[in-house]
Design a protein around this motif. Sequence first.
Motif, PDB file in Angstrom:
ATOM      1  N   ASN A 135       5.372 -24.063  22.909  1.00 36.76           N
ATOM      2  CA  ASN A 135       6.058 -25.359  22.835  1.00 36.76           C
ATOM      3  C   ASN A 135       6.479 -25.755  21.415  1.00 36.76           C
ATOM      4  O   ASN A 135       6.013 -26.770  20.875  1.00 36.76           O
ATOM      5  CB  ASN A 135       5.170 -26.467  23.412  1.00 36.76           C
ATOM      6  CG  ASN A 135       4.838 -26.240  24.865  1.00 36.76           C
ATOM      7  OD1 ASN A 135       5.640 -25.699  25.612  1.00 36.76           O
ATOM      8  ND2 ASN A 135       3.648 -26.650  25.270  1.00 36.76           N
ATOM      9  N   ALA A 137       8.675 -27.429  18.460  1.00 33.80           N
ATOM     10  CA  ALA A 137       9.478 -28.654  18.408  1.00 33.80           C
ATOM     11  C   ALA A 137      10.965 -28.289  18.469  1.00 33.80           C
ATOM     12  O   ALA A 137      11.342 -27.160  18.121  1.00 33.80           O
ATOM     13  CB  ALA A 137       9.164 -29.421  17.127  1.00 33.80           C
ATOM     14  N   PRO A 138      11.810 -29.201  18.895  1.00 36.87           N
ATOM     15  CA  PRO A 138      13.254 -28.915  18.958  1.00 36.87           C
ATOM     16  C   PRO A 138      13.781 -28.386  17.631  1.00 36.87           C
ATOM     17  O   PRO A 138      13.516 -28.955  16.574  1.00 36.87           O
ATOM     18  CB  PRO A 138      13.870 -30.280  19.305  1.00 36.87           C
ATOM     19  CG  PRO A 138      12.783 -30.992  20.039  1.00 36.87           C
ATOM     20  CD  PRO A 138      11.502 -30.554  19.381  1.00 36.87           C
ATOM     21  N   GLY A 139      14.506 -27.274  17.703  1.00 37.36           N
ATOM     22  CA  GLY A 139      15.068 -26.674  16.496  1.00 37.36           C
ATOM     23  C   GLY A 139      14.108 -25.793  15.733  1.00 37.36           C
ATOM     24  O   GLY A 139      14.494 -25.182  14.731  1.00 37.36           O
ATOM     25  N   LYS A 141      10.954 -22.645  15.642  1.00 42.58           N
ATOM     26  CA  LYS A 141      10.534 -21.416  16.299  1.00 42.58           C
ATOM     27  C   LYS A 141       9.031 -21.478  16.574  1.00 42.58           C
ATOM     28  O   LYS A 141       8.310 -22.267  15.974  1.00 42.58           O
ATOM     29  CB  LYS A 141      10.860 -20.200  15.436  1.00 42.58           C
ATOM     30  CG  LYS A 141      12.351 -19.958  15.231  1.00 42.58           C
ATOM     31  CD  LYS A 141      12.601 -18.693  14.419  1.00 42.58           C
ATOM     32  CE  LYS A 141      14.089 -18.425  14.266  1.00 42.58           C
ATOM     33  NZ  LYS A 141      14.349 -17.193  13.471  1.00 42.58           N
TER      34      LYS A 141
END
Length: 230
Positions: A135, A137-139, A141
């Motif tokens: 999981n 975070a957005p943006g 890796k």
Amino acid sequence: MALRFLILAFAILAMASSVAHASDPSQLQDFCVAINDSKAAVFVNGKICKNPMEVNADDFLFQGLNKPGNLSNPLGSAVTAVNVNNLEGLNTLGISLARIDFAPYGLNPPHTHPRATEVLTVLEGTLYVGFVLSNPAPGMKNKLFTKTLYPGDVFVFPEGLIHFQFNIGHSNAIAFAGLSSQNPGVITIANAVFGSDPPINPDVLTKAFQVENKVIEYLQSQFWYNNNNN
């Protein structure tokens, strides 16, 4: 206000207790030695119990972890697992063990244990180990945590996360691992994705890995070795 805080504290404790017991349940008796009977009429989350009056010391004994695994395979590694399938006395106790042997540059490839956290200690050799977080975070890796381990070092792989061990030394290496489940399971990533039976539709993997179809077909045609001796 004090009553609200007290209720909240009890709620948090209850949730913490629930999470702590989210894997194998605690036993409700001294032991429940498993019966390995595939034809048993009763199925439970684990194994059915042997009659306590018929239990003896051999039900709690496994012999052979002093012997190295067979390293003459493409991976150069061998996992000798001790779990409820070969040590019936582990049933309901929420713990298991494994010995991992490595040839020089031998690899225990990326895999997961869906039901267990693993704590690994090195007895001989030098291992490069690591695990990948889930999981991102957005943006971002998936973050990789790695370490080089020497004899006496201990490293923890959290439950369910992809991890690996690689012998970077010039001699054989030996490690022992404790796992927080009587039957932790193992999913070797490459084997599961490219060696499933029946094969995953190549169109799925082509899109997932963003490569040409011929690459997927080549990978699916390979022999994916299982280094786990259960």
